[in-house]
Enzyme design. Structure first.
Site, mmCIF file in Angstrom:
data_model
loop_
_atom_site.group_PDB
_atom_site.id
_atom_site.type_symbol
_atom_site.label_atom_id
_atom_site.label_comp_id
_atom_site.label_asym_id
_atom_site.label_seq_id
_atom_site.Cartn_x
_atom_site.Cartn_y
_atom_site.Cartn_z
ATOM 1 N NE ARG A 115 28.712 -18.404 -45.047
ATOM 2 C CZ ARG A 115 28.422 -17.742 -46.163
ATOM 3 N NH1 ARG A 115 27.194 -17.791 -46.659
ATOM 4 N NH2 ARG A 115 29.347 -17.045 -46.785
ATOM 5 C CG HIS B 19 23.886 -14.495 -45.603
ATOM 6 N ND1 HIS B 19 24.074 -13.220 -46.100
ATOM 7 C CD2 HIS B 19 24.713 -15.299 -46.326
ATOM 8 C CE1 HIS B 19 24.953 -13.256 -47.078
ATOM 9 N NE2 HIS B 19 25.356 -14.510 -47.249
ATOM 10 C CD GLU C 161 19.320 -16.403 -51.814
ATOM 11 O OE1 GLU C 161 19.044 -16.439 -50.592
ATOM 12 O OE2 GLU C 161 19.859 -15.415 -52.357
ATOM 13 C CG LEU D 109 29.144 -14.625 -55.351
ATOM 14 C CD1 LEU D 109 30.448 -13.836 -55.264
ATOM 15 C CD2 LEU D 109 28.000 -13.696 -55.699
#
Length: 664
Positions: free
Chosen positions: A337, A429, A453, A469
């Site tokens: 990313r 994000h 997180e 996840l």
């Protein structure tokens, strides 16, 4: 302060298995006498609360939502990683471990990451048993797709709704424990302070958001699972309610905030369209499996698209620059990313952006539609199908794989992505930084744990897609139920904690004083306006790229904005009633402090790695330039209003070779 990660001895492959087999236990009869507070009921919090309740502990679970089902975990779309090797394409626990270490640009702990890779396999079995409707192949086996930063297919998915389905699985487990009386659920309660007794976390002060009343809750230990802090940028893909408050209140009580400058910019988001927006929308990374990213080769064609004179369909194949495929041939559109995001920014900085703002690139499915259409026609015995028939068949395959994502895109933008290429641009994000924890997921405050997180532990400077996840469920289902016993085994003689203790009274009064201070300002500016201004500062100077001059300027601006906030914010109503503006004000107040620490962390780290890109430190090709000799450490920040202090945990790499990442 010396940071002890408490990493067990032994070989990497055996650390977790041996440690789990030899750690201290709490007997079932003693578990019934121990209370645990879990703050947050997303994937990490709900799975932890459900599992701890199943083990026999007395759990109090808190969410500021009206239901745990509203947690932001529900928004995750693309999938969850697991090293099952169902595709027989060379995957393994070690490969998932290595991909994660490399994807994080060699800034995460080896031991934690390997444990995560090991647990990934159990997560899938657990979720299938719960009834999570993962996609399946024709023969009935679970399907996999690929994600950025890897060359295997290990991502399990439920169309574009994976987070929702996994959360419902965790929620049903949680609901069972609520029904049995092992978990006491507190909806619409927000943690506003951490209570310490003799240096240990023993409870929280929470505000009942419906009544405004402050309430005290005690336990033998506290677990924070409240997600990330991406909304410090105001515009992000996070739910608007996502915040840092529970974690930051813990930091104000002495916990350390680790690597706060490591922010993930996701490359496939719907671009900003105007100043009126309050959030951004993510388009799943799974789309990069079949979508090809490109911009026009010439600025002239880009300008024609921006002005509305042309569309993406008007640009001939030879006039398109598939820049990810050109720059990174080995991984193409599936680079990590951070790499994809910076490449998109570079293309737009060159004047080749394709939206009216100039900040967008194309994600094009036309080639995939043709490929799938031809395959489908062949498999159904169609000979010499027309172009129209191929297109129709191909679109049906794409709809089956990504239908809800395409529908969402069309509703938001008004363009049909089956016909026109999607427009995407990077946006904030996920946050790899978080509360510092050791191998047990315990912070430097005894009895305070952080999961998912909310902690920093597994992703280094950049998270691989479909790993959020995985970490949330690994921490909740398969790590904390074991490691929490290391602390609680020494607490079995500790009687039930009383909320009448002076520490609770003092913490509640301090919380009340802060709330009264906020509502009594009666200034002229809304909470929202301060949040928006903070976000612009953070995005401009501490966003996709940073430099020393800008960061120094930004820190001064944030400090000035914080002072202005406490002198001129306007909050209607009182503290002792339902007051959404006061809720937001408390969260923005915490962001105003966190923002300064993020800037300081980015300024202190004189290198580029993963999501932290310092313009002064880049290769001639514009890639991130790490400085391993000086910066291979975790930066854990201790909050001080005058001058926050940094503590360092050196990272030791015994199983992977430190080298410059290459996706070429």
């Amino acid at each position: 302060m010396k940071l002890d990660a408490k990493i067990p001895a032994g070989s990497l492959e055996e650390k977790w298995t041996k440690y789990r087999s030899t750690m201290n236990l709490v007997a079932p009869n003693n578990k019934r006498r121990i209370d645990i507070i879990v703050v947050g009921t997303g994937l990490a919090g709900a799975s932890a609360a459900a599992t701890l309740g199943e083990l026999g502990y007395n759990v109090k679970a808190f969410t500021f939502h009206d239901s745990p089902r509203r947690a932001h975990s529900i928004a995750a779309q693309g999938g969850i990683n697991a090293a099952k090797n169902y595709q027989n394409d060379g995957d393994s626990v070690y490969r998932l471990f290595y991909d994660t270490i490399k994807g994080g640009d060699y800034r995460s702990r080896e031991a934690n990451v390997h444990r995560l890779a090991e647990a990934s396999r159990n997560i899938i079995d657990q979720c299938v048993a719960q009834g999570v409707p993962f996609a399946r192949e024709y023969g009935g086996l679970l399907a996999n797709r690929s994600f950025g930063g890897v060359q295997v297919s290990r991502t399990f998915y439920a169309r574009g709704q994976t987070g929702q389905q996994l959360l419902l699985g965790a929620y049903q487990s949680l609901s069972r424990q609520i029904t049995l009386g092992k978990v006491e659920m507190y909806n619409r309660h927000e943690m506003l302070d951490l209570v310490l007794m003799d240096g240990k976390a023993r409870g929280i002060i929470a505000r009942n958001l419906l009544t405004g009343k402050l309430e005290r809750f005690a336990a033998h230990c506290v677990v924070i699972a409240t997600g990330g802090y991406g909304n410090v940028f105001y515009l992000s893909t996070n739910a608007m309610g996502s915040n840092v408050t529970a974690a930051w209140k813990s930091v104000r009580r002495g916990a350390l905030m680790a690597n706060p400058c490591y922010t993930q910019i996701h490359p496939t988001c719907i671009p900003v369209s105007g100043d009126y927006q309050s959030k951004l929308t993510l388009m799943s990374e799974s789309l990069r499996n079949d979508g090809r990213v490109w911009v026009p080769k010439t600025v002239e064609n880009a300008e024609a698209i921006r002005s509305g004179k042309k569309t993406g369909l008007d640009i001939a194949e030879g006039d398109r620059d598939y820049y990810l495929e050109r720059r990174y041939p080995a991984f193409g559109n599936l680079v990590p990313r951070d790499v994809a995001s910076r490449a998109a920014k570079t293309a737009c900085d060159e004047g080749k952006g394709v939206s009216p703002t100039g900040l967008a690139v194309f994600l094009d499915f036309s080639a995939a539609i043709q490929r799938y259409g031809k395959s489908k026609a062949h498999s159904t015995g169609m000979h010499n199908p027309s172009d129209a028939e191929i297109t129709k068949l191909g679109r049906a395959v794409i709809k089956e794989k990504y239908g809800n994502l395409f529908q969402m895109y069309e509703k938001i933008t008004g363009e049909d992505p089956y016909v026109y290429p999607m427009k995407i641009y990077p946006a904030v994000h996920y946050t790899m930084g978080g509360v510092w924890v050791d191998y047990n997921l315990e912070t430097n405050i005894p009895g305070l744990f952080a999961l998912g997180e909310a902690n920093f532990s597994d992703h280094g400077a950049n998270r691989l897609g479909a790993s959020a996840l995985m970490q949330g469920l690994a921490d909740g289902y398969f790590v904390i139920p074991y490691t929490i016993g290391q602390f609680l085994s020494k607490e079995i003689r500790t009687p039930q904690i009383e909320t009448s203790a002076p520490e609770f009274e003092k913490a509640e009064q301090e919380t009340r004083d802060l709330l009264e201070r906020l509502v009594s300002v009666k200034g002229t500016q809304s909470v929202e306006s301060f949040h928006r201004r903070l976000g612009k500062i953070m995005w401009e100077y501490c966003g996709m790229s940073r430099n020393a001059e800008g960061l120094k300027k930004a820190r001064k601006m944030v400090r000035e904005l914080r002072e202005e906030f406490y002198n001129d914010v306007f909050i209607p109503g009182t503290a002792n009633e339902f007051n959404p503006e006061l809720e937001k004000a408390g969260r923005v107040a915490d962001f105003l402090e966190l923002g300064e620490v993020m800037i300081m962390d980015a300024l202190d780290r004189n290198e580029s790695c993963g999501g932290h890109f310092r313009e002064e430190y880049q290769t001639p090709e514009g890639e991130a330039l790490r400085r391993d000799e000086e910066y291979a450490y975790v930066a854990a920040w201790e909050w001080d209003e005058t001058e926050p202090k940094v503590h360092k945990e050196e990272l030791v790499f015994e199983n992977v070779e430190l080298k410059t990442r290459s996706y070429k």
